[in-house]
Design a protein around this motif. Sequence first.
Motif, PDB file in Angstrom:
ATOM      1  N   VAL A 160       0.708  -1.286   0.053  1.00 53.61           N
ATOM      2  CA  VAL A 160      -0.038  -0.005  -0.052  1.00 53.61           C
ATOM      3  C   VAL A 160       0.881   1.320   0.024  1.00 53.61           C
ATOM      4  N   CYS A 161       0.358   2.484   0.064  1.00 55.96           N
ATOM      5  CA  CYS A 161       1.050   3.712   0.115  1.00 55.96           C
ATOM      6  C   CYS A 161       0.581   4.422   1.285  1.00 55.96           C
ATOM      7  N   HIS A 162       1.303   5.302   1.661  1.00 51.64           N
ATOM      8  CA  HIS A 162       0.628   6.368   2.711  1.00 51.64           C
ATOM      9  C   HIS A 162      -0.577   7.241   2.134  1.00 51.64           C
ATOM     10  N   TYR A 164      -2.478   7.547  -2.082  1.00 51.61           N
ATOM     11  CA  TYR A 164      -2.365   7.017  -3.230  1.00 51.61           C
ATOM     12  C   TYR A 164      -2.441   8.225  -4.086  1.00 51.61           C
ATOM     13  N   CYS A 165      -1.748   8.283  -5.453  1.00 48.31           N
ATOM     14  CA  CYS A 165      -1.637   9.094  -6.323  1.00 48.31           C
ATOM     15  C   CYS A 165      -2.732   8.713  -7.282  1.00 48.31           C
ATOM     16  N   THR A 166      -3.530   9.593  -7.738  1.00 50.59           N
ATOM     17  CA  THR A 166      -4.758   9.420  -8.623  1.00 50.59           C
ATOM     18  C   THR A 166      -4.076   8.847 -10.075  1.00 50.59           C
ATOM     19  N   PHE A 167      -2.954   9.111 -10.328  1.00 51.10           N
ATOM     20  CA  PHE A 167      -2.327   8.733 -11.736  1.00 51.10           C
ATOM     21  C   PHE A 167      -1.601   7.407 -11.684  1.00 51.10           C
ATOM     22  N   CYS A 168      -1.517   6.505 -10.665  1.00 49.06           N
ATOM     23  CA  CYS A 168      -0.580   5.717 -10.317  1.00 49.06           C
ATOM     24  C   CYS A 168      -0.640   4.687 -11.186  1.00 49.06           C
ATOM     25  N   PHE A 169       0.465   4.210 -12.034  1.00 50.55           N
ATOM     26  CA  PHE A 169       0.342   3.094 -12.860  1.00 50.55           C
ATOM     27  C   PHE A 169       0.278   1.790 -12.189  1.00 50.55           C
ATOM     28  N   GLY A 207       6.696  -1.146  -4.425  1.00 49.45           N
ATOM     29  CA  GLY A 207       5.494  -1.395  -4.077  1.00 49.45           C
ATOM     30  C   GLY A 207       4.367  -1.168  -5.055  1.00 49.45           C
ATOM     31  N   GLY A 208       3.399  -0.507  -4.457  1.00 51.98           N
ATOM     32  CA  GLY A 208       3.037   0.083  -3.366  1.00 51.98           C
ATOM     33  C   GLY A 208       4.418   0.957  -2.962  1.00 51.98           C
ATOM     34  N   ASP A 209       4.433   1.333  -1.928  1.00 53.95           N
ATOM     35  CA  ASP A 209       5.596   1.994  -1.250  1.00 53.95           C
ATOM     36  C   ASP A 209       6.089   1.109  -0.081  1.00 53.95           C
ATOM     37  N   THR A 240      10.085   5.128  -3.481  1.00 56.52           N
ATOM     38  CA  THR A 240       9.277   5.557  -2.627  1.00 56.52           C
ATOM     39  C   THR A 240       8.709   6.994  -2.666  1.00 56.52           C
ATOM     40  N   LYS A 241       7.427   7.044  -2.254  1.00 58.99           N
ATOM     41  CA  LYS A 241       6.891   8.500  -2.147  1.00 58.99           C
ATOM     42  C   LYS A 241       6.450   9.054  -0.685  1.00 58.99           C
ATOM     43  N   SER A 242       7.272   8.331   0.095  1.00 60.30           N
ATOM     44  CA  SER A 242       7.107   8.680   1.755  1.00 60.30           C
ATOM     45  C   SER A 242       7.494  10.038   1.982  1.00 60.30           C
ATOM     46  N   ALA A 277      13.272   8.898  -5.083  1.00 59.74           N
ATOM     47  CA  ALA A 277      12.157   9.578  -4.401  1.00 59.74           C
ATOM     48  C   ALA A 277      11.208  10.053  -5.264  1.00 59.74           C
ATOM     49  N   HIS A 278       9.861  10.058  -5.273  1.00 61.24           N
ATOM     50  CA  HIS A 278       9.030  10.299  -6.172  1.00 61.24           C
ATOM     51  C   HIS A 278       8.439  11.856  -5.685  1.00 61.24           C
ATOM     52  N   PHE A 279       8.850  12.944  -6.439  1.00 64.06           N
ATOM     53  CA  PHE A 279       8.133  14.035  -6.063  1.00 64.06           C
ATOM     54  C   PHE A 279       7.351  14.703  -7.519  1.00 64.06           C
TER      55      PHE A 279
HETATM   56  S1  SF4 Z   1       2.662   6.267  -7.346  1.00 61.80           S
HETATM   57 FE1  SF4 Z   1       3.866   5.145  -6.178  1.00 61.80          FE
HETATM   58  S2  SF4 Z   1       3.186   6.303  -4.162  1.00 61.80           S
HETATM   59 FE2  SF4 Z   1       1.746   6.920  -5.836  1.00 61.80          FE
HETATM   60  S3  SF4 Z   1       0.151   5.243  -5.613  1.00 61.80           S
HETATM   61 FE3  SF4 Z   1       1.449   4.645  -7.067  1.00 61.80          FE
HETATM   62  S4  SF4 Z   1       2.667   3.352  -6.044  1.00 61.80           S
HETATM   63 FE4  SF4 Z   1       1.735   4.693  -4.444  1.00 61.80          FE
END
Ligand code: SF4
Length: 458
Positions: A160-162, A164-169, A207-209, A240-242, A277-279
Amino acid sequence: MSITMQRTQRFTHKPLTDHTKYRVYTQRQFHQIEALKRLNPEQRFEIEVVANVLPFRVNEYVINELIDWDNVPNDPVFQLTFPQRGMIEPEDFDRMASLIKKKANRKEITQLAAQIHTKLNPHPAGQQEMNVPMLDNEPLGGMKHKYRETVLFFPSQGQVCHSYCTFCFRWAQFVGNTELRFASHEAEKLHRYLQQHPEVTDILFTGGDPMVMRTRHWENYLKPFLAPELAHVQTIRIGTKSLTFWPQRYVYDDDADDLLRLLEKLVNGGKHVAFMAHFNHWQEMQTPVVREAMRRIRDTGAVIRTQAPLINHINNDPGVWVRMWREQIQLGLVPYYMFVERDTGAKRYFEVPLSQTYEVYQKAIQQVSGLGRTARGPSMSSGPGKVEIQGITEIQGEKVFVLRFIQGRNADWVQRPFFAKYDPEATWLDELQPAFGQERFFFADEYAEMVGDNILIF
Ligand code: SF4
């Protein structure tokens, strides 16, 4: 006092005070989000409809500290985390909206959502079927070995992630369909596989993250890399996007110091530890806690590299990238990749033509110093490999995209320039045609064979 001891002491006290509790909201609790009361009922209903189709998860830190609610709905972090009407097809939106209006039961809603999911290309680039490694003649779930030197590992505790990004692949992993999910909890199999593959130099935890995992799980996965049998694995990457969604992970969580000491131990043991790191936007990097988290991670000797896709409604603007990259350099981070939005999920809402993506990249990269030009041009993680748009030019009267493989299913493809006819509307590699009257791209036949056999190249 040794450097190690000096560093370790840095992780034994909390330099800031912070009372943010990790509280998360999903589609079921989104009515409880106070800030949403600022939206009108129609806007709230639209979020509810789309949140019943695409994954939705957001925490209070993101809501209270990253989103500028005076700028909603245009705020980039709001767009990044809250579902929007245009993310699904109008007819799908209407079907889901009418189910919700008539208070249909959960089963009906879930069935419709599952139907819509199948239209959204849940596994782009053959993610699920291809690249699965074998150990003792058995396929290893939760692992991908697409490129010779790099193995991807999906720890089951990190799926899972802390938020979710709406565009997550990887959205398909989060919508509750276990068939669409891949994850492994088998540390021992990972290590055994790697021992048998001396060509692997890099392991990427993803992940996820994976940073949702507790430190004790990280210890199981990471400590064995210090053993001589895994000396050939030189780099440990953590995708990670944490740092955006929960930087408290490195500052306030009760096992934050243990995590940092573990990273430091790996660095002192000779490993290159790299945060991928995902920014998406500079707005994600402004709070004191994220700055402190970056400082603490860098103190371990780990490197933070940054990457993000270019996404309509979020960062489709050279100015955003210029500021983001400049600030990253100032903070000691290394800009690494601009990606092209993947051909999956809500792509329709987020996609930007390749021609425009390249233009944004070019304008932005021209405005950062040499240290920021480490960011690779728009790259597509496609089935055949990672393809970068290197430029748009004219050769003997024909306008073309200049492309190259940064990574290829066949290592021989890497760094070979190739050319596609310029198409101002194309958004992905498979929409491009070879230039100069060629019928097929140079890799096409070999790739078709690989896909046909569904095997790896080595
Ligand atoms: S892009 Fe990365 S951080 Fe964002 S929801 Fe998807 S897996 Fe999680």
